[in-house]
Design a protein around this motif. Structure first.
Motif, PDB file in Angstrom:
ATOM      1  N   HIS A   1     -19.616 -12.351  -7.109  1.00 54.35           N
ATOM      2  CA  HIS A   1     -20.680 -12.276  -8.100  1.00 54.35           C
ATOM      3  C   HIS A   1     -21.175 -10.834  -8.094  1.00 54.35           C
ATOM      4  N   TYR A   2     -21.085 -10.164  -9.251  1.00 59.57           N
ATOM      5  CA  TYR A   2     -21.412  -8.745  -9.364  1.00 59.57           C
ATOM      6  C   TYR A   2     -22.753  -8.536 -10.053  1.00 59.57           C
ATOM      7  N   PHE A   3     -23.463  -7.529  -9.583  1.00 68.06           N
ATOM      8  CA  PHE A   3     -24.687  -7.040 -10.214  1.00 68.06           C
ATOM      9  C   PHE A   3     -24.369  -5.629 -10.700  1.00 68.06           C
ATOM     10  N   ILE A   4     -24.481  -5.409 -12.000  1.00 68.51           N
ATOM     11  CA  ILE A   4     -23.991  -4.186 -12.625  1.00 68.51           C
ATOM     12  C   ILE A   4     -25.154  -3.426 -13.252  1.00 68.51           C
ATOM     13  N   ASN A   5     -25.225  -2.131 -12.956  1.00 67.72           N
ATOM     14  CA  ASN A   5     -26.220  -1.244 -13.542  1.00 67.72           C
ATOM     15  C   ASN A   5     -25.443  -0.116 -14.226  1.00 67.72           C
ATOM     16  N   TYR A   6     -25.539  -0.040 -15.547  1.00 63.93           N
ATOM     17  CA  TYR A   6     -24.751   0.914 -16.323  1.00 63.93           C
ATOM     18  C   TYR A   6     -25.676   1.736 -17.217  1.00 63.93           C
ATOM     19  N   LYS A   7     -25.434   3.048 -17.278  1.00 59.25           N
ATOM     20  CA  LYS A   7     -26.208   3.927 -18.155  1.00 59.25           C
ATOM     21  C   LYS A   7     -25.252   4.830 -18.916  1.00 59.25           C
ATOM     22  N   ASP A   8     -25.335   4.770 -20.241  1.00 59.33           N
ATOM     23  CA  ASP A   8     -24.572   5.667 -21.109  1.00 59.33           C
ATOM     24  C   ASP A   8     -25.410   6.932 -21.291  1.00 59.33           C
ATOM     25  N   LYS A   9     -24.920   8.078 -20.809  1.00 59.92           N
ATOM     26  CA  LYS A   9     -25.669   9.327 -20.861  1.00 59.92           C
ATOM     27  C   LYS A   9     -25.744   9.906 -22.273  1.00 59.92           C
ATOM     28  N   TYR A  10     -24.760   9.644 -23.070  1.00 62.41           N
ATOM     29  CA  TYR A  10     -24.701  10.223 -24.412  1.00 62.41           C
ATOM     30  C   TYR A  10     -25.685   9.543 -25.357  1.00 62.41           C
ATOM     31  N   TYR A  11     -25.740   8.213 -25.334  1.00 56.72           N
ATOM     32  CA  TYR A  11     -26.621   7.464 -26.233  1.00 56.72           C
ATOM     33  C   TYR A  11     -27.914   7.000 -25.566  1.00 56.72           C
TER      34      TYR A  11
ATOM     35  N   SER B   1     -15.892  -9.467 -23.437  1.00 56.53           N
ATOM     36  CA  SER B   1     -17.197  -9.818 -22.878  1.00 56.53           C
ATOM     37  C   SER B   1     -17.317  -9.502 -21.388  1.00 56.53           C
ATOM     38  N   SER B   2     -16.410  -8.690 -20.861  1.00 50.08           N
ATOM     39  CA  SER B   2     -16.428  -8.383 -19.443  1.00 50.08           C
ATOM     40  C   SER B   2     -16.792  -6.921 -19.202  1.00 50.08           C
ATOM     41  N   ALA B   3     -17.405  -6.655 -18.071  1.00 46.09           N
ATOM     42  CA  ALA B   3     -17.695  -5.283 -17.677  1.00 46.09           C
ATOM     43  C   ALA B   3     -16.444  -4.585 -17.154  1.00 46.09           C
ATOM     44  N   PHE B   4     -15.385  -5.361 -16.886  1.00 46.44           N
ATOM     45  CA  PHE B   4     -14.147  -4.807 -16.345  1.00 46.44           C
ATOM     46  C   PHE B   4     -13.150  -4.566 -17.475  1.00 46.44           C
ATOM     47  N   SER B   5     -12.352  -3.524 -17.334  1.00 46.08           N
ATOM     48  CA  SER B   5     -11.395  -3.179 -18.387  1.00 46.08           C
ATOM     49  C   SER B   5     -10.156  -4.061 -18.366  1.00 46.08           C
ATOM     50  N   SER B   6      -9.902  -4.726 -17.241  1.00 47.99           N
ATOM     51  CA  SER B   6      -8.719  -5.574 -17.118  1.00 47.99           C
ATOM     52  C   SER B   6      -8.987  -6.651 -16.074  1.00 47.99           C
ATOM     53  N   GLY B   7      -8.231  -7.733 -16.153  1.00 46.73           N
ATOM     54  CA  GLY B   7      -8.345  -8.788 -15.157  1.00 46.73           C
ATOM     55  C   GLY B   7      -7.449  -8.553 -13.954  1.00 46.73           C
TER      56      GLY B   7
ATOM     57  N   THR C   1     -19.182   7.756 -12.138  1.00 46.98           N
ATOM     58  CA  THR C   1     -19.933   8.705 -12.928  1.00 46.98           C
ATOM     59  C   THR C   1     -18.964   9.598 -13.696  1.00 46.98           C
ATOM     60  N   SER C   2     -19.424  10.078 -14.827  1.00 47.93           N
ATOM     61  CA  SER C   2     -18.672  11.052 -15.624  1.00 47.93           C
ATOM     62  C   SER C   2     -19.679  11.826 -16.467  1.00 47.93           C
ATOM     63  N   ASP C   3     -19.178  12.642 -17.366  1.00 49.99           N
ATOM     64  CA  ASP C   3     -20.067  13.370 -18.266  1.00 49.99           C
ATOM     65  C   ASP C   3     -20.800  12.425 -19.208  1.00 49.99           C
ATOM     66  N   TYR C   4     -20.270  11.214 -19.413  1.00 49.82           N
ATOM     67  CA  TYR C   4     -20.792  10.308 -20.431  1.00 49.82           C
ATOM     68  C   TYR C   4     -21.496   9.065 -19.894  1.00 49.82           C
ATOM     69  N   TYR C   5     -21.232   8.658 -18.674  1.00 50.69           N
ATOM     70  CA  TYR C   5     -21.847   7.432 -18.168  1.00 50.69           C
ATOM     71  C   TYR C   5     -22.046   7.508 -16.661  1.00 50.69           C
ATOM     72  N   LYS C   6     -22.838   6.552 -16.167  1.00 52.00           N
ATOM     73  CA  LYS C   6     -23.093   6.395 -14.737  1.00 52.00           C
ATOM     74  C   LYS C   6     -23.197   4.902 -14.478  1.00 52.00           C
ATOM     75  N   SER C   7     -22.549   4.411 -13.422  1.00 53.30           N
ATOM     76  CA  SER C   7     -22.534   2.976 -13.157  1.00 53.30           C
ATOM     77  C   SER C   7     -22.586   2.715 -11.658  1.00 53.30           C
ATOM     78  N   THR C   8     -23.337   1.698 -11.284  1.00 51.31           N
ATOM     79  CA  THR C   8     -23.387   1.204  -9.910  1.00 51.31           C
ATOM     80  C   THR C   8     -23.163  -0.297  -9.965  1.00 51.31           C
ATOM     81  N   MET C   9     -22.338  -0.808  -9.047  1.00 53.65           N
ATOM     82  CA  MET C   9     -22.032  -2.230  -9.052  1.00 53.65           C
ATOM     83  C   MET C   9     -22.002  -2.752  -7.611  1.00 53.65           C
ATOM     84  N   PHE C  10     -22.700  -3.872  -7.382  1.00 50.08           N
ATOM     85  CA  PHE C  10     -22.703  -4.549  -6.091  1.00 50.08           C
ATOM     86  C   PHE C  10     -22.145  -5.954  -6.291  1.00 50.08           C
ATOM     87  N   GLY C  11     -21.362  -6.418  -5.330  1.00 49.68           N
ATOM     88  CA  GLY C  11     -20.812  -7.761  -5.412  1.00 49.68           C
ATOM     89  C   GLY C  11     -20.689  -8.376  -4.032  1.00 49.68           C
ATOM     90  N   ALA C  12     -20.688  -9.707  -3.995  1.00 50.97           N
ATOM     91  CA  ALA C  12     -20.514 -10.428  -2.734  1.00 50.97           C
ATOM     92  C   ALA C  12     -20.013 -11.826  -3.037  1.00 50.97           C
TER      93      ALA C  12
END
Length: 175
Positions: free
Chosen positions: A107-117, A158-164, A76-87
């Motif tokens: 395998h990840y399940f990602i829930n992302y919300k941009d608070k600003y937009y 095309s990835s939810a991750f910033s780096s591999g 979480t931050s001032d601009y976004y909120k994210s929850t991720m589950f993987g197994a």
């Protein structure tokens, strides 16, 4: 009398030693391992990160382990909120009782919300991590693992991750 006591003592000591050697494999019969890692981070714009990744493994041989690992993270931050589950499954090969190489499919399940937009994303992504590292014994059959893994399925745009590349610190009990 000595001819009687010495053979009796040898038979008693033989039965004691045979009980010790037969009970040792029973203690070795537990091949299950448990462990995982946790992460915590703080940054600018009130950002906060918390992650936990428990794991359960089974030693197929003294040097080869396979099992299942899970992952959950909150950001979480001032601009976004994210929850991720993987197994997913993992396998580690240990050598010289100080090093390991491993593979981990998540395998990840990602829930992302941009608070600003006010933008929301619910997505899924697979990751195949390959890597290895160093193990330090911290007592008995417990180890701390320091390593680096790389997600070979990672694509830059095309990835939810910033780096591999993923550094890892974890603990394992039962090796």
């Amino acid at each position: 009398m000595k001819k009687f006591i010495i053979p009796v003592m040898l038979m008693i000591s033989g039965s004691v030693f045979s009980q010790i050697t037969t009970s040792a494999p029973v203690a070795e019969a537990n091949r299950w391992t448990f462990g995982g890692g946790i992460g915590l981070g703080f940054g600018s714009n009130s950002s906060f990160y918390l992650q936990a990744s428990p794991r359960v493994g089974y030693r197929l041989t003294d040097d080869l382990e396979a099992g299942v690992v899970g992952s959950v993270s909150w950001q979480t931050s001032d601009y976004y909120k994210s929850t991720m589950f993987g197994a997913g499954p993992f396998a580690n090969y240990y050598f010289a009782r100080s090093f390991y190489v491993g593979a981990n499919l998540q395998h990840y399940f990602i829930n992302y919300k941009d608070k600003y937009y006010d933008y929301k994303v619910n997505d899924q992504e697979a990751a195949l991590y390959l890597g290895g590292g160093y193990m330090q014994r911290i007592g008995g059959n417990s180890f701390m693992q320091l390593g680096v893994m790389y997600n070979v399925l990672w694509k830059e745009n095309s990835s939810a991750f910033s780096s591999g590349l993923v550094p890892s610190i974890g603990f394992v009990v039962g090796l």
